[in-house]
Design a protein around this motif. Structure first.
Motif, PDB file in Angstrom:
ATOM      1  N   ILE A 111     -25.707   8.556  -0.654  1.00 31.06           N
ATOM      2  CA  ILE A 111     -24.556   9.493  -0.192  1.00 31.06           C
ATOM      3  C   ILE A 111     -25.052  10.583   0.405  1.00 31.06           C
ATOM      4  CG2 ILE A 111     -22.893  11.103  -1.248  1.00 31.06           C
ATOM      5  CD1 ILE A 111     -22.487   9.126  -3.723  1.00 31.06           C
ATOM      6  N   PRO A 112     -26.150  11.536   0.137  1.00 29.29           N
ATOM      7  CA  PRO A 112     -26.603  12.521   0.786  1.00 29.29           C
ATOM      8  C   PRO A 112     -27.244  11.976   2.130  1.00 29.29           C
ATOM      9  CG  PRO A 112     -27.170  12.760  -1.343  1.00 29.29           C
ATOM     10  CD  PRO A 112     -26.691  11.441  -1.267  1.00 29.29           C
ATOM     11  N   LEU A 113     -28.002  10.942   1.763  1.00 28.35           N
ATOM     12  CA  LEU A 113     -28.985  10.340   2.905  1.00 28.35           C
ATOM     13  C   LEU A 113     -28.213  10.001   4.220  1.00 28.35           C
ATOM     14  CD1 LEU A 113     -31.889  10.005   3.535  1.00 28.35           C
ATOM     15  CD2 LEU A 113     -31.638   7.457   2.894  1.00 28.35           C
ATOM     16  N   VAL A 114     -26.887   8.818   3.976  1.00 26.98           N
ATOM     17  CA  VAL A 114     -26.251   8.468   4.942  1.00 26.98           C
ATOM     18  C   VAL A 114     -25.225   9.545   5.642  1.00 26.98           C
ATOM     19  CG1 VAL A 114     -24.095   7.051   5.322  1.00 26.98           C
ATOM     20  CG2 VAL A 114     -26.045   6.087   3.900  1.00 26.98           C
ATOM     21  N   THR A 115     -24.929  10.582   4.792  1.00 24.96           N
ATOM     22  CA  THR A 115     -24.479  11.871   5.430  1.00 24.96           C
ATOM     23  C   THR A 115     -24.999  12.635   6.040  1.00 24.96           C
ATOM     24  OG1 THR A 115     -22.896  12.046   3.094  1.00 24.96           O
ATOM     25  CG2 THR A 115     -22.751  13.873   4.742  1.00 24.96           C
ATOM     26  N   GLY A 116     -26.256  12.940   5.752  1.00 21.47           N
ATOM     27  CA  GLY A 116     -27.104  13.414   6.827  1.00 21.47           C
ATOM     28  C   GLY A 116     -27.587  12.639   7.940  1.00 21.47           C
ATOM     29  N   GLY A 117     -27.686  11.517   7.703  1.00 25.79           N
ATOM     30  CA  GLY A 117     -28.142  10.860   8.976  1.00 25.79           C
ATOM     31  C   GLY A 117     -26.919  10.564   9.891  1.00 25.79           C
ATOM     32  N   LEU A 118     -25.832  10.509   9.560  1.00 24.22           N
ATOM     33  CA  LEU A 118     -24.675  10.516  10.472  1.00 24.22           C
ATOM     34  C   LEU A 118     -24.686  11.892  11.067  1.00 24.22           C
ATOM     35  CD1 LEU A 118     -21.863   8.628   8.208  1.00 24.22           C
ATOM     36  CD2 LEU A 118     -23.283   7.880  10.288  1.00 24.22           C
ATOM     37  N   TYR A 119     -24.881  12.930  10.205  1.00 23.46           N
ATOM     38  CA  TYR A 119     -24.584  14.291  10.976  1.00 23.46           C
ATOM     39  C   TYR A 119     -25.632  14.467  12.048  1.00 23.46           C
ATOM     40  CZ  TYR A 119     -24.483  19.369  11.296  1.00 23.46           C
ATOM     41  OH  TYR A 119     -24.524  20.673  11.750  1.00 23.46           O
ATOM     42  N   ILE A 120     -26.855  13.775  11.645  1.00 23.37           N
ATOM     43  CA  ILE A 120     -27.915  14.086  12.662  1.00 23.37           C
ATOM     44  C   ILE A 120     -27.714  13.214  13.887  1.00 23.37           C
ATOM     45  CG2 ILE A 120     -30.488  13.556  13.081  1.00 23.37           C
ATOM     46  CD1 ILE A 120     -30.797  14.021  10.140  1.00 23.37           C
ATOM     47  N   LEU A 121     -27.283  12.107  13.607  1.00 23.76           N
ATOM     48  CA  LEU A 121     -26.793  11.097  14.879  1.00 23.76           C
ATOM     49  C   LEU A 121     -25.790  11.882  15.756  1.00 23.76           C
ATOM     50  CD1 LEU A 121     -26.733   7.891  13.461  1.00 23.76           C
ATOM     51  CD2 LEU A 121     -28.295   8.658  15.288  1.00 23.76           C
ATOM     52  N   ILE A 122     -24.862  12.705  15.267  1.00 23.66           N
ATOM     53  CA  ILE A 122     -23.821  13.376  15.822  1.00 23.66           C
ATOM     54  C   ILE A 122     -24.261  14.504  16.674  1.00 23.66           C
ATOM     55  CG2 ILE A 122     -21.734  14.822  15.588  1.00 23.66           C
ATOM     56  CD1 ILE A 122     -20.867  13.334  13.166  1.00 23.66           C
ATOM     57  N   ILE A 123     -25.127  15.409  16.228  1.00 21.21           N
ATOM     58  CA  ILE A 123     -25.644  16.345  16.842  1.00 21.21           C
ATOM     59  C   ILE A 123     -26.801  15.922  17.899  1.00 21.21           C
ATOM     60  CG2 ILE A 123     -25.568  18.143  14.959  1.00 21.21           C
ATOM     61  CD1 ILE A 123     -28.610  17.920  14.522  1.00 21.21           C
ATOM     62  N   LEU A 124     -27.462  14.925  17.663  1.00 22.71           N
ATOM     63  CA  LEU A 124     -28.354  14.522  18.512  1.00 22.71           C
ATOM     64  C   LEU A 124     -27.361  13.796  19.848  1.00 22.71           C
ATOM     65  CD1 LEU A 124     -30.967  12.300  16.521  1.00 22.71           C
ATOM     66  CD2 LEU A 124     -31.150  14.336  17.729  1.00 22.71           C
ATOM     67  N   GLY A 125     -26.398  13.138  19.418  1.00 23.38           N
ATOM     68  CA  GLY A 125     -25.489  12.711  20.703  1.00 23.38           C
ATOM     69  C   GLY A 125     -24.951  13.983  21.415  1.00 23.38           C
ATOM     70  N   GLN A 126     -25.017  15.075  20.842  1.00 22.15           N
ATOM     71  CA  GLN A 126     -24.436  16.331  21.436  1.00 22.15           C
ATOM     72  C   GLN A 126     -25.665  17.037  22.009  1.00 22.15           C
ATOM     73  OE1 GLN A 126     -22.693  18.664  18.354  1.00 22.15           O
ATOM     74  NE2 GLN A 126     -20.764  17.366  18.606  1.00 22.15           N
ATOM     75  N   GLN A 127     -26.829  16.458  22.173  1.00 23.94           N
ATOM     76  CA  GLN A 127     -28.062  16.978  22.576  1.00 23.94           C
ATOM     77  C   GLN A 127     -28.526  18.323  22.246  1.00 23.94           C
ATOM     78  OE1 GLN A 127     -27.699  17.137  27.145  1.00 23.94           O
ATOM     79  NE2 GLN A 127     -27.531  14.966  27.317  1.00 23.94           N
ATOM     80  N   LYS A 128     -28.326  18.198  20.744  1.00 27.05           N
ATOM     81  CA  LYS A 128     -28.880  19.496  20.025  1.00 27.05           C
ATOM     82  C   LYS A 128     -29.926  19.016  19.008  1.00 27.05           C
ATOM     83  CE  LYS A 128     -24.109  21.541  19.769  1.00 27.05           C
ATOM     84  NZ  LYS A 128     -22.963  21.539  18.712  1.00 27.05           N
ATOM     85  N   TYR A 129     -31.117  18.946  19.676  1.00 24.82           N
ATOM     86  CA  TYR A 129     -32.452  18.272  19.135  1.00 24.82           C
ATOM     87  C   TYR A 129     -33.126  19.345  18.143  1.00 24.82           C
ATOM     88  CZ  TYR A 129     -31.499  15.332  23.122  1.00 24.82           C
ATOM     89  OH  TYR A 129     -30.852  14.646  23.851  1.00 24.82           O
ATOM     90  N   GLY A 130     -32.620  20.547  18.587  1.00 22.28           N
ATOM     91  CA  GLY A 130     -33.830  21.541  17.572  1.00 22.28           C
ATOM     92  C   GLY A 130     -33.794  21.423  16.219  1.00 22.28           C
ATOM     93  N   GLN A 131     -32.941  21.039  15.625  1.00 22.85           N
ATOM     94  CA  GLN A 131     -32.922  21.133  13.965  1.00 22.85           C
ATOM     95  C   GLN A 131     -32.734  19.882  13.589  1.00 22.85           C
ATOM     96  OE1 GLN A 131     -32.904  23.704  12.034  1.00 22.85           O
ATOM     97  NE2 GLN A 131     -32.981  25.168  14.038  1.00 22.85           N
ATOM     98  N   ALA A 132     -33.025  18.534  14.356  1.00 21.89           N
ATOM     99  CA  ALA A 132     -33.152  17.261  13.678  1.00 21.89           C
ATOM    100  C   ALA A 132     -34.262  17.133  12.505  1.00 21.89           C
ATOM    101  CB  ALA A 132     -33.437  16.416  14.777  1.00 21.89           C
ATOM    102  N   GLY A 133     -35.384  17.534  12.891  1.00 20.04           N
ATOM    103  CA  GLY A 133     -36.411  17.581  11.973  1.00 20.04           C
ATOM    104  C   GLY A 133     -35.986  18.273  10.455  1.00 20.04           C
ATOM    105  N   ALA A 134     -35.583  19.339  10.526  1.00 24.02           N
ATOM    106  CA  ALA A 134     -35.174  20.260   9.652  1.00 24.02           C
ATOM    107  C   ALA A 134     -34.302  19.527   8.560  1.00 24.02           C
ATOM    108  CB  ALA A 134     -34.722  21.774   9.896  1.00 24.02           C
ATOM    109  N   LEU A 135     -33.079  19.044   9.334  1.00 24.94           N
ATOM    110  CA  LEU A 135     -32.045  18.327   8.708  1.00 24.94           C
ATOM    111  C   LEU A 135     -32.495  16.961   8.024  1.00 24.94           C
ATOM    112  CD1 LEU A 135     -29.310  18.718  11.554  1.00 24.94           C
ATOM    113  CD2 LEU A 135     -29.163  19.830   9.022  1.00 24.94           C
ATOM    114  N   MET A 136     -33.444  16.493   8.652  1.00 24.68           N
ATOM    115  CA  MET A 136     -33.813  15.249   8.002  1.00 24.68           C
ATOM    116  C   MET A 136     -34.764  15.601   6.705  1.00 24.68           C
ATOM    117  SD  MET A 136     -35.857  13.022  11.159  1.00 24.68           S
ATOM    118  CE  MET A 136     -34.735  12.577  12.534  1.00 24.68           C
ATOM    119  N   LEU A 137     -35.438  16.509   6.648  1.00 27.19           N
ATOM    120  CA  LEU A 137     -36.156  17.082   5.536  1.00 27.19           C
ATOM    121  C   LEU A 137     -35.392  17.488   4.333  1.00 27.19           C
ATOM    122  CD1 LEU A 137     -39.129  18.898   7.259  1.00 27.19           C
ATOM    123  CD2 LEU A 137     -39.370  16.934   5.794  1.00 27.19           C
TER     124      LEU A 137
END
Length: 202
Positions: A111-137
């Motif tokens: 539940i948290p992992l898929v939610t986080g993964g989808l959110y990370i994909l959304i921000i990556l699609g918006q070219q907001k790369y800076g917080q991807a590593g932090a969000l993964m952790l």
């Protein structure tokens, strides 16, 4: 004497109830290997960024896709290894690999992992790369804490560490790569080794 016997019986009943409601066949060795996969994958990503894109990962879509594929392969190898080693451990202990406790574990982990993964994909699609590593952790840590209720409770401590590293990563994004390696690589190896000697060898 009888009082001691009653306390012993209650303790044994409590232990049996705890085991029946938790999936305890997780393999510590799978955590070690997941950490090794993460370090190998991070080394490959570092090589790609510094030798082919001259540090401009955000500007080079081709290199970014290779790094994304690298991350997917790390996750895939880690999952496959965990399934194989956990299944082997469950068979060795004459335990069921797919029961109510394992289903609860997987659902609460995803539940948290898929939610986080989808959110990370959304921000990556918006070219907001800076917080991807932090969000993964952070989301991975939340997944571990959430799943610890239905597995070996000690995994919540790894979850806490991952969340803290994620927050530090958010504060200092310039160190995101190294904090990612520390969280997914080194901490997995340390925790997996500790869990192996505490649970797998008993």
């Amino acid at each position: 004497m009888k009082s001691k016997d009653y306390l012993k019986d209650i303790s044994e009943i409590k232990d049996l109830m705890n085991k029946s409601s938790r999936f305890i066949s997780l393999s510590g060795l799978s955590g070690v290997l997941a950490g090794i996969y993460a370090i190998i994958g991070a080394t490959i990503a570092y090589f790609l960024v510094n030798n082919y894109s001259y540090g401009t990962l955000l500007l080079d879509g081709q290199i970014f896709r290779w790094v994304l594929l690298d991350l997917i392969l790390i996750a895939l190898f880690s999952i496959i290894t965990a399934i194989i080693l956990t299944t082997r451990k469950a068979k060795k202990n004459n335990a069921k690999i797919w029961d109510t406790s394992s289903k609860r574990l997987i659902v609460n982990f995803l539940i948290p992992l898929v939610t986080g993964g989808l959110y990370i994909l959304i921000i990556l699609g918006q070219q907001k790369y800076g917080q991807a590593g932090a969000l993964m952790l952070i989301f991975y840590g939340l997944s571990l804490v959430n799943a610890s209720k239905y597995s070996i409770g000690d995994i919540r401590y790894l979850g806490y560490i991952e969340i803290i590293l994620g927050l530090v990563c958010a504060l200092f994004p310039g160190y995101g790569f190294w904090l990612w390696v520390l969280g997914f690589g080194i901490m997995h190896i340390i925790y997996g080794t500790w869990m192996h000697f505490k649970y797998d060898r008993t």
